[in-house]
Design an enzyme around this catalytic site. Sequence first.
Site, PDB file in Angstrom:
ATOM      1  N   LYS A 105      63.077 -54.486  -6.488  1.00 16.29           N
ATOM      2  CA  LYS A 105      63.621 -55.536  -7.095  1.00 16.29           C
ATOM      3  C   LYS A 105      62.478 -56.854  -7.425  1.00 16.29           C
ATOM      4  CE  LYS A 105      66.387 -59.330  -7.287  1.00 16.29           C
ATOM      5  NZ  LYS A 105      65.640 -59.954  -8.425  1.00 16.29           N
TER       6      LYS A 105
ATOM      7  N   GLY B  86      60.300 -64.486   0.115  1.00 14.15           N
ATOM      8  CA  GLY B  86      61.164 -65.553  -0.699  1.00 14.15           C
ATOM      9  C   GLY B  86      61.438 -66.814   0.308  1.00 14.15           C
ATOM     10  N   SER B  87      62.556 -67.445  -0.251  1.00 15.46           N
ATOM     11  CA  SER B  87      62.847 -68.677   0.474  1.00 15.46           C
ATOM     12  C   SER B  87      63.339 -68.214   1.884  1.00 15.46           C
ATOM     13  CB  SER B  87      63.733 -69.350  -0.370  1.00 15.46           C
ATOM     14  OG  SER B  87      65.027 -68.752  -0.646  1.00 15.46           O
ATOM     15  N   THR B  88      63.399 -69.124   2.789  1.00 15.54           N
ATOM     16  CA  THR B  88      64.038 -68.851   4.202  1.00 15.54           C
ATOM     17  C   THR B  88      65.532 -68.863   3.942  1.00 15.54           C
ATOM     18  OG1 THR B  88      62.257 -69.783   5.210  1.00 15.54           O
ATOM     19  CG2 THR B  88      64.288 -70.074   6.469  1.00 15.54           C
ATOM     20  N   GLU B  89      65.978 -69.640   3.151  1.00 21.37           N
ATOM     21  CA  GLU B  89      67.573 -69.606   2.912  1.00 21.37           C
ATOM     22  C   GLU B  89      68.024 -68.363   2.377  1.00 21.37           C
ATOM     23  OE1 GLU B  89      68.144 -72.199  -0.402  1.00 21.37           O
ATOM     24  OE2 GLU B  89      70.229 -71.945  -0.422  1.00 21.37           O
TER      25      GLU B  89
ATOM     26  N   GLY C  28      66.247 -65.686   2.778  1.00 15.33           N
ATOM     27  CA  GLY C  28      66.011 -64.744   3.933  1.00 15.33           C
ATOM     28  C   GLY C  28      67.089 -64.644   4.994  1.00 15.33           C
TER      29      GLY C  28
ATOM     30  N   CYS D 250      53.651 -69.868  -0.305  1.00 13.83           N
ATOM     31  CA  CYS D 250      54.516 -70.130   0.866  1.00 13.83           C
ATOM     32  C   CYS D 250      53.600 -70.834   1.991  1.00 13.83           C
ATOM     33  CB  CYS D 250      55.314 -68.910   1.159  1.00 13.83           C
ATOM     34  SG  CYS D 250      54.095 -67.466   1.020  1.00 13.83           S
TER      35      CYS D 250
ATOM     36  N   GLU E 150      60.170 -77.541   2.717  1.00 18.77           N
ATOM     37  CA  GLU E 150      59.074 -76.989   1.888  1.00 18.77           C
ATOM     38  C   GLU E 150      59.460 -77.404   0.394  1.00 18.77           C
ATOM     39  OE1 GLU E 150      59.496 -72.559   1.323  1.00 18.77           O
ATOM     40  OE2 GLU E 150      57.214 -72.705   1.307  1.00 18.77           O
TER      41      GLU E 150
HETATM   42  P1  ADP Z   1      63.429 -69.127  -5.079  1.00 16.11           P
HETATM   43  O1  ADP Z   1      64.417 -69.733  -4.571  1.00 16.11           O
HETATM   44  O2  ADP Z   1      62.203 -69.814  -4.857  1.00 16.11           O
HETATM   45  O3  ADP Z   1      63.487 -68.491  -6.394  1.00 16.11           O
HETATM   46  P2  ADP Z   1      64.550 -66.703  -3.896  1.00 16.11           P
HETATM   47  O4  ADP Z   1      64.453 -66.507  -2.124  1.00 16.11           O
HETATM   48  O5  ADP Z   1      65.537 -67.321  -4.398  1.00 16.11           O
HETATM   49  O6  ADP Z   1      63.277 -67.678  -4.185  1.00 16.11           O
HETATM   50  O7  ADP Z   1      64.118 -65.422  -4.728  1.00 16.11           O
HETATM   51  C1  ADP Z   1      63.078 -64.567  -4.192  1.00 16.11           C
HETATM   52  C2  ADP Z   1      63.770 -63.292  -4.600  1.00 16.11           C
HETATM   53  O8  ADP Z   1      65.062 -63.116  -3.789  1.00 16.11           O
HETATM   54  C3  ADP Z   1      64.008 -63.207  -5.976  1.00 16.11           C
HETATM   55  O9  ADP Z   1      63.679 -61.788  -6.195  1.00 16.11           O
HETATM   56  C4  ADP Z   1      65.491 -63.305  -6.153  1.00 16.11           C
HETATM   57  O10 ADP Z   1      66.227 -62.579  -7.292  1.00 16.11           O
HETATM   58  C5  ADP Z   1      66.011 -62.809  -4.844  1.00 16.11           C
HETATM   59  N1  ADP Z   1      67.245 -63.258  -4.241  1.00 16.11           N
HETATM   60  C6  ADP Z   1      67.835 -64.327  -4.249  1.00 16.11           C
HETATM   61  N2  ADP Z   1      69.125 -64.563  -3.966  1.00 16.11           N
HETATM   62  C7  ADP Z   1      69.249 -63.117  -3.149  1.00 16.11           C
HETATM   63  C8  ADP Z   1      70.462 -62.766  -2.607  1.00 16.11           C
HETATM   64  N3  ADP Z   1      71.320 -63.377  -2.246  1.00 16.11           N
HETATM   65  N4  ADP Z   1      70.129 -61.391  -1.906  1.00 16.11           N
HETATM   66  C9  ADP Z   1      69.184 -60.483  -2.285  1.00 16.11           C
HETATM   67  N5  ADP Z   1      68.150 -61.065  -3.023  1.00 16.11           N
HETATM   68  C10 ADP Z   1      68.081 -62.301  -3.600  1.00 16.11           C
END
Ligand code: ADP
Length: 506
Positions: A203, A256-259, A261, A312, A409
């Site tokens: 994705k 992606g973000s730790t949140e 993750g 990152c 961050e």
């Molecule tokens: P940012 O906050 O910098 O956009 P994210 O961590 O939100 O980074 O996004 C990184 C990836 O994770 C993107 O492909 C996003 O669509 C996906 N993503 C965001 N939220 C979720 C979730 N709850 N479950 C799975 N994938 C997610």
Amino acid sequence: MNAQMNANADVTPLNARAQHFISQPRKVLIDGRWVSAKSGQTFDVFNPATGQRIAWAAACEKPDVDAAVAAARKAFDEGPWPRMTPSERGKIIWKIGDLIQTNLEELAQLESLDNGKPIVVARAADVPLAADLFHYMAGWATKIEGNTIALSVPYTPGAEYHAYTRKEPIGVVGQIIPWNFPLLMAAWKLGPALATGCTIVLKVAEETPLSGLRLAELCQEAGLPDGVLNVLTGFGETCGAPLAAHPQVDKVAFTGSTEVGKLIVKAAANDLKKVTLELGGKSPNIILDDADLDTAIPGAANAIFFNQGQCCCAGSRLFVHEKHYDKVVEGVAEFARNIRVGPGLDTRTQMGPLVSQIQFDRVSGFLRSGTEEGARALCGGNRAGTTGYFVEPTVLVDTTNDMKVYREEIFGPVVTASPFKDADADLLRRANDTTYGLAAGIYTRDIGKAHRIANKLRAGTVWINCYNIFDAALPFGGYKQSGWGREMGHDALNNYLETKAICAAI
Ligand code: ADP
């Protein structure tokens, strides 16, 4: 003073192929076929330099995830990919690298348009590094080896065994990637998964779906069998989340973000699928009293401003020996003031816009909070221009370790600078005083001291007298809340392999 905003933008016109690629709603790849989302819904893709729509992508949701996972499952359980010889697999992966090189200009244009990054950077770094990753991983396909193991089983005296390990592909992998290096993050994820014989549902980020979709076409052209790679576009909660939680997925790899993750870990916990994570950072960059400042000052500037600070591993906490503090922070600020900010497709641009309105708002919020908490912007601190998502490269001084800008961050072109007295335990404590542990930098002429400090930094990568040096052979990943596992290099293969121990009485 503001960073220079490119006037009279000399914007590279899109070539015919890139133009064609964005001229129609993009479909997604499931089981070797290009299809629309089952709902028929699309979402808009924006040019971050103008905020205007440039393309449409399919808004995939759970039913599309189900179809893509079913295709990947079938390709893994019954298809040729895990069963073909490693040499045959390696040749196809190598060809993907070749096709990326052949299509370098189109991919660089799509990447720059979609993400906002300078086209000169996409041409010189993002696209060649992606090609190189596939070439590097192609070589590993034939070199995945187990061990033979001598046993001493105490309760079967006199018995003999032939025991060995086999490395087997983990199965169906769900991969979720971010928007800061869309093509390269796809390459980092796909390369080792393909080399080990896994099948994939990828994705891509909703902000930047274009280059990943074009890469999927190139993978087909290289001869990847149907169902081995399925690529979806859609939003995190409606497309990423069902992929992370899907019971037929054996492993999830996320950047992606730790949140988010942490949400991935929770989603995967239900059926205990394997997880690797490459998350955020708040990396210290240390300039010692004996550093070569002609290297260290531009080094510190590039460590934070590269890719608009949307890295990152950005060197976002700068520590400078008090002897050089004023000179270094003024030098980094002067560097920042001279950065040419403009649309990515302008060949003179050195720093593009942030990727989206959301990211612009997030970074602007951090800048406000820095000022409110008492930090001072030596340069920058504001929006650049009046359209698009441009932010001035910013150096914050007078920061303290309890400020939000120092601890969290920002993921934008904003560095906090602090002085230190001696390269002693207190400096190391301050450098390591973060929940993250992705990267760190050290500038010094004392190579012994550099390595001693490197050993004590709690970070997955330490750069000495350089920063942001990446190579397909060099593992990358984080300590602490910066993630689990490593990408690139030999280490990355382990993310996609199971070890089977086989023991025969002989
Ligand atoms: P940012 O906050 O910098 O956009 P994210 O961590 O939100 O980074 O996004 C990184 C990836 O994770 C993107 O492909 C996003 O669509 C996906 N993503 C965001 N939220 C979720 C979730 N709850 N479950 C799975 N994938 C997610």
